[in-house]
Scaffold this active site. Structure first.
Site, PDB file in Angstrom:
ATOM      1  N   ASP A 228       2.735  -1.336  -5.719  1.00  0.00           N
ATOM      2  CA  ASP A 228       2.508  -3.019  -6.646  1.00  0.00           C
ATOM      3  C   ASP A 228       3.264  -2.994  -7.684  1.00  0.00           C
ATOM      4  O   ASP A 228       4.223  -1.715  -7.943  1.00  0.00           O
ATOM      5  CB  ASP A 228       1.037  -2.160  -6.874  1.00  0.00           C
ATOM      6  CG  ASP A 228      -0.172  -1.902  -5.897  1.00  0.00           C
ATOM      7  OD1 ASP A 228       0.113  -3.114  -5.080  1.00  0.00           O
ATOM      8  OD2 ASP A 228      -1.373  -1.395  -6.280  1.00  0.00           O
TER       9      ASP A 228
HETATM   10  N1  URA Z   1      -2.264   2.436  -2.837  1.00  0.00           N
HETATM   11  C1  URA Z   1      -2.067   1.222  -4.077  1.00  0.00           C
HETATM   12  O1  URA Z   1      -3.204   1.207  -4.723  1.00  0.00           O
HETATM   13  N2  URA Z   1      -1.182   0.718  -4.929  1.00  0.00           N
HETATM   14  C2  URA Z   1       0.345   1.484  -4.286  1.00  0.00           C
HETATM   15  O2  URA Z   1       1.234   0.875  -4.625  1.00  0.00           O
HETATM   16  C3  URA Z   1       0.378   2.200  -3.361  1.00  0.00           C
HETATM   17  C4  URA Z   1      -0.412   2.433  -2.484  1.00  0.00           C
END
Ligand code: URA
Length: 238
Positions: free
Chosen positions: A103
């Site tokens: 993310d």
């Molecule tokens: N899980 C999440 O919620 N975000 C990420 O960036 C990676 C795994």
């Protein structure tokens, strides 16, 4: 037809300036003839050798990036900064892409490569490659949360998750180990247990561990041991 200096720097091994230097030193041959000028155009498929070694062997690039928060796990975006914007120009032209996504606000280990076959091996849902994350939360996790993760959770929208590891760290932190990579999975699994993620960092992916010497935004080529652990044959890399 491509300019020779551009072709050399597109391998990711040399910057345009370094490529010019190689040429000046007469170390590059095209179809057996030493070529000194970077402007010279090379026909597709021509045998280009540097110090006698064919160029094509050096086209795969493998980089470990410590992704900082605020940057997209994408190759380009019209408005926002992407992980490729963190690389020098000569590495922007070799077809690198991130292996999986973090993310925008997540930090940590991201592998960048142009090796589609390796990416497929690491991302294929059937391969169950472990990914470990450190999360800081709005409160502690307990035994019931650990059991729920271990049992395979069903999220609010009906998504079924494989059994996952959960280990408390300090007062409000935890280690999460997933064998798959669903959208926002760590945040959604913890949300299903009533916990909000305030900070998230990926620590490892399969055998690859984030090099703690890399600060957010820094990168380096994978070393020989890491390549071997990933089953990449030969001396490749940047
Ligand atoms: N899980 C999440 O919620 N975000 C990420 O960036 C990676 C795994």
């Amino acid at each position: 037809m491509e300019r020779l200096d551009k072709l050399l720097s597109s391998t990711g091994r040399w910057s345009r300036r370094e490529a010019k230097e190689l040429l000046r030193q007469g170390r590059v041959t095209v179809e057996g003839r030493a070529v000194l000028r970077g402007e010279e155009k090379v026909p597709e498929g021509a045998a280009v050798l540097v110090d006698g070694a064919p160029l094509t062997l050096e086209r795969m690039v493998y980089l470990m990036l410590h992704k900082p928060a605020g940057v997209l796990s994408a190759t380009k975006d019209r408005r926002q900064k992407t992980v490729l914007d963190l690389l020098p120009d000569h590495l922007k032209r070799v077809g690198l892409f991130p292996v999986g996504r973090l993310d925008k606000d997540t930090e940590g280990l991201l592998l960048l490569t142009n090796d589609g076959e390796l990416a497929h091996r690491l991302l294929s849902p059937r391969k169950h490659v472990d990914k470990a994350y450190y999360a800081r939360l709005d409160g502690p996790v307990g035994e019931e949360d650990i059991a729920a993760f271990a049992g395979g959770m069903v999220l609010e929208d009906g998504t079924r998750c494989l059994p996952a590891g959960l280990e408390p760290v300090g007062e409000d932190g935890c280690l999460v180990t997933l064998r798959e990579g669903k959208f926002h999975q760590v945040k959604r699994m913890l949300a299903a247990r009533g916990r909000m993620v305030r900070y998230l960092k990926r620590l490892s992916m399969g055998p690859l561990r984030l090099d703690e010497a890399l600060k957010p935004g820094q990168w380096r080529p994978l070393n020989g041991d890491e390549m071997e652990q990933l089953g990449i044959p030969g001396e490749k890399g940047e």
